[in-house]
Design an enzyme around this catalytic site. Structure first.
Site, PDB file in Angstrom:
ATOM      1  N   ASP A   1       0.429  -1.744   1.272  1.00 15.60           N
ATOM      2  CA  ASP A   1       0.549  -2.806   2.109  1.00 15.60           C
ATOM      3  C   ASP A   1       1.538  -2.379   3.292  1.00 15.60           C
ATOM      4  O   ASP A   1       2.571  -2.828   3.597  1.00 15.60           O
ATOM      5  CB  ASP A   1       1.128  -4.225   1.858  1.00 15.60           C
ATOM      6  CG  ASP A   1       2.331  -4.019   0.825  1.00 15.60           C
ATOM      7  OD1 ASP A   1       2.692  -2.941   0.354  1.00 15.60           O
ATOM      8  OD2 ASP A   1       3.013  -4.942   0.930  1.00 15.60           O
TER       9      ASP A   1
ATOM     10  N   HIS B   1      11.573   2.290  -1.437  1.00 17.03           N
ATOM     11  CA  HIS B   1      10.961   1.874  -2.548  1.00 17.03           C
ATOM     12  C   HIS B   1       9.830   2.431  -3.402  1.00 17.03           C
ATOM     13  O   HIS B   1       9.984   3.249  -4.282  1.00 17.03           O
ATOM     14  CB  HIS B   1      10.724   0.155  -2.717  1.00 17.03           C
ATOM     15  CG  HIS B   1      11.997  -0.593  -2.200  1.00 17.03           C
ATOM     16  ND1 HIS B   1      12.780  -1.199  -3.136  1.00 17.03           N
ATOM     17  CD2 HIS B   1      12.028  -0.966  -0.930  1.00 17.03           C
ATOM     18  CE1 HIS B   1      13.512  -1.875  -2.482  1.00 17.03           C
ATOM     19  NE2 HIS B   1      12.978  -1.988  -1.260  1.00 17.03           N
TER      20      HIS B   1
END
Ligand code: RIB
Ligand code: CA
Length: 310
Positions: free
Chosen positions: A9, A240
């Site tokens: 995303d 991340h």
């Protein structure tokens, strides 16, 4: 060579993870499934197309995954963290129409590779949950599945308890944790510490020969300034999603345990992930055991990131 199917995303940290995978000589990207999450699915598709275009790899298929949580609840996006279009100060201009493939293309790719693919899930778990539910009708899944998600006995990042990829669709996360087999979760325990400093980005902007060098700074300066608002003096921001690819190729640099994983679906603890970390855990019958990555060699991660981005 590691062949990967990415669910993403993008989002700044997803973008860096996709760039890492595209640049790494030992990774071949078979396809990218776009979901909602940090941004809408439409923005995620455009941002992925833009990255593939810079890489000159437009032949890599972009596949449509879930555009909302399985419950049908409206998605919550995070443009505040990732910028107006999701790539910080970078505003991709769409000149061509984008070819996208329907979801079933995923199964063509899995079949073409005889299942020998690693599915790297960098966003909500909605698409992955659908794949696990489909699997009940004997459709094969990828051989390895890795997930950026969860926060085990550490604070969350959306609420004080929950991590974004789990919180965004806790029902899907529960399906995956319950139906999946030997999945690997890389939670905030590791990824919150995967900080790339402003100096590292300045260095890469100056010396990297990669076609992406021009977008490192405009993406990261926005993203790190937003993190600075949340964590004063952080100097940089956690990427991340990059940790999953680093783990894939360097497992010996990470510490992990095997445990059953549970997800809270609703109420004040919505999105909380937990596991029994006692030496002799109290195992529940008929619940699968997964790998939870809890620690890593940060200096190695940093050096590896810089080397790949050069
Ligand atoms: O909690 C971090 C995760 O949420 C990352 O995958 C980030 O891109 C967002 O999707
Ligand atoms: Ca992500």
């Amino acid at each position: 060579m590691e062949k990967v199917l990415i669910v993403a995303d993008p989002g700044v940290d997803d973008a860096f993870a996709i760039i890492y995978a595209l640049l790494h000589p030992d990774i071949e990207v078979a396809g990218i499934i776009n979901e909602y999450g940090n941004v809408s699915q439409e923005d995620a598709v455009r941002n992925t197309w833009y990255l593939l275009k810079i890489a000159g790899k437009e032949e890599i298929p972009i596949i449509l995954g879930a555009h909302q949580p399985l419950t049908g609840n409206s998605p919550e996006y995070f443009y505040n963290i990732h910028g107006v279009e999701g790539l910080g100060f970078v505003r991709p201009r769409l000149k061509d129409s984008i070819t996208v493939f329907p979801f079933m293309k995923v199964y063509d790719l899995i079949r073409e590779h005889n299942g020998k693919l690693t599915l790297v899930n960098l966003s909500r778990l909605s698409t992955l949950a659908l794949m696990h539910l489909h699997q009940e009708s004997n459709i094969e899944l990828a051989e390895n599945i890795m997930i950026m998600g969860g926060a085990f006995h550490v604070p969350g990042n959306v609420t004080h308890l929950a991590e974004a990829n789990i919180y965004g669709d806790p029902h899907a996360a529960k399906v995956v944790a319950t139906h999946g087999k030997d999945l690997t979760f890389i939670p905030l325990n590791v990824t919150n510490r995967a900080i790339i400093s402003n100096e590292a980005i300045t260095y890469l902007t100056k010396y990297s020969k990669s076609p992406f060098a021009k977008i490192f700074h405009p993406m990261m300066s926005y993203y790190s300034s937003q993190y600075e608002n949340i964590i004063p003096n952080i100097n940089g921001a956690p990427l991340h999603d990059v940790t999953l690819f680093c783990y894939l190729l360097n497992k010996e640099r990470f510490y992990s345990v095997n445990r059953q994983i549970f997800v809270v679906e609703s109420d004040a603890s919505k999105g909380l992930t937990y596991a029994d970390f006692r030496h002799v855990p109290d195992m529940k019958a008929n619940h699968p055991i997964h790998t939870i990555v809890l620690d890593f060699d940060y200096n190695f991660f940093l050096q590896d990131f810089i080397q790949v981005m050069m």
